[in-house]
Design a protein around this motif. Sequence first.
Motif, short mmCIF file in Angstrom:
data_model
loop_
_atom_site.label_atom_id
_atom_site.label_comp_id
_atom_site.label_asym_id
_atom_site.label_seq_id
_atom_site.Cartn_x
_atom_site.Cartn_y
_atom_site.Cartn_z
N LEU A 98 56.95 -12.50 74.21
CA LEU A 98 56.60 -11.76 74.56
C LEU A 98 55.16 -10.86 74.83
O LEU A 98 54.94 -10.54 76.46
CB LEU A 98 57.13 -9.71 73.41
CG LEU A 98 58.29 -9.84 73.88
CD1 LEU A 98 58.41 -8.84 72.62
CD2 LEU A 98 59.03 -9.30 75.17
N LYS A 99 53.66 -11.40 74.59
CA LYS A 99 52.97 -10.89 74.83
C LYS A 99 52.44 -11.30 76.41
O LYS A 99 51.44 -11.07 76.58
CB LYS A 99 51.61 -11.38 73.50
CG LYS A 99 50.34 -10.58 74.06
CD LYS A 99 50.31 -8.89 74.29
CE LYS A 99 48.32 -8.47 73.32
NZ LYS A 99 48.64 -7.73 74.20
N PRO A 104 56.14 -7.05 78.80
CA PRO A 104 57.11 -6.66 77.38
C PRO A 104 58.33 -6.16 77.33
O PRO A 104 58.53 -6.58 76.99
CB PRO A 104 55.56 -7.12 76.63
CG PRO A 104 54.38 -6.54 77.54
CD PRO A 104 54.78 -6.69 79.07
N LEU A 105 57.79 -4.90 77.37
CA LEU A 105 58.57 -3.58 77.08
C LEU A 105 59.43 -3.68 77.29
O LEU A 105 60.40 -3.34 76.80
CB LEU A 105 58.04 -2.35 77.16
CG LEU A 105 56.65 -2.08 76.52
CD1 LEU A 105 55.32 -0.69 76.61
CD2 LEU A 105 56.73 -2.35 74.85
N LEU A 109 63.65 -4.28 75.73
CA LEU A 109 64.22 -3.25 75.66
C LEU A 109 65.59 -3.74 75.94
O LEU A 109 66.56 -2.83 76.66
CB LEU A 109 62.88 -2.27 76.03
CG LEU A 109 62.37 -1.06 75.31
CD1 LEU A 109 62.11 -0.17 76.75
CD2 LEU A 109 62.90 -0.49 73.96
N THR A 110 65.72 -5.03 76.95
CA THR A 110 66.17 -5.14 77.70
C THR A 110 67.84 -5.53 76.71
O THR A 110 67.42 -5.56 75.33
CB THR A 110 66.61 -6.37 78.66
OG1 THR A 110 65.79 -7.47 78.01
CG2 THR A 110 65.72 -6.07 79.91
N TYR A 133 50.19 -2.66 70.43
CA TYR A 133 50.08 -4.46 70.21
C TYR A 133 50.58 -5.04 71.84
O TYR A 133 49.61 -5.28 72.77
CB TYR A 133 50.66 -5.38 69.44
CG TYR A 133 50.43 -6.73 69.60
CD1 TYR A 133 48.74 -7.25 69.12
CD2 TYR A 133 51.10 -7.55 69.88
CE1 TYR A 133 48.32 -8.73 69.41
CE2 TYR A 133 50.91 -9.20 70.02
CZ TYR A 133 49.37 -9.32 69.63
OH TYR A 133 49.34 -11.06 69.78
N LEU A 134 51.68 -4.90 71.93
CA LEU A 134 51.71 -5.26 73.29
C LEU A 134 51.40 -5.00 74.88
O LEU A 134 51.37 -5.14 75.32
CB LEU A 134 53.51 -5.12 73.26
CG LEU A 134 54.39 -5.90 72.56
CD1 LEU A 134 55.71 -6.11 72.58
CD2 LEU A 134 54.33 -7.69 72.93
N GLY A 135 51.22 -3.27 74.31
CA GLY A 135 50.10 -2.61 75.30
C GLY A 135 48.37 -2.54 75.70
O GLY A 135 48.06 -1.67 76.34
#
Length: 201
Positions: A98-99, A104-105, A109-110, A133-135
Amino acid sequence: MMTETVVHVTTLEQWKSVLDVWFEQGYVWFYGNKGYLEDIFENGGRFLFLDDYITWSASNHNSEPFIEYSEFMEQQKEDNKMAKYYVTQEQLDLIKELKEKLFPLHALLTKSNRYENIKVELSGQDEKALLRYLGGDTSIKFKVKEQLYRLWRIDSAGDKVYMTFSFGTPTYIPNENYAFTAPLEEIKKWETPAWSLEKVD
């Protein structure tokens, strides 16, 4: 095998605080428990060795490079600046995947079930940490929590007992909290037809 850390302590309070740090990281004594074992310190234990499990010595018997208690605690302060969250290897792989995504968000969320396993067993704080972390928050680190195992059997009275060690000799105990626990590779060295293997929750 090279010992990761050797700490020299001079007081019982130092002994206990070093053990607190190591117990928190999931390490246990060679005998499989998490007690302070104050009598070992009182009998001269001054060096604590951390490898796959905790051992001790009255002297630095293998001439391992060691650090003083104050240096060890300073290192802990540095390490504690980064928040660590423990996940399974599968979850860590998905988090890393994801990162690397451009959005990534959006991917998380899909409606795809691809990342559903990341959310399993994450508490509210862990989920917030994942989003941070993803942000791009660099003060967060995800690590794999190593699965530990123990050995058990039914004794002659029909009770479930667990393998432990007494002065280096295998024996049994009815309390699972004092059972010898170790990663799978280590625990299999002690497995015999008399003992059954189980995961530690």
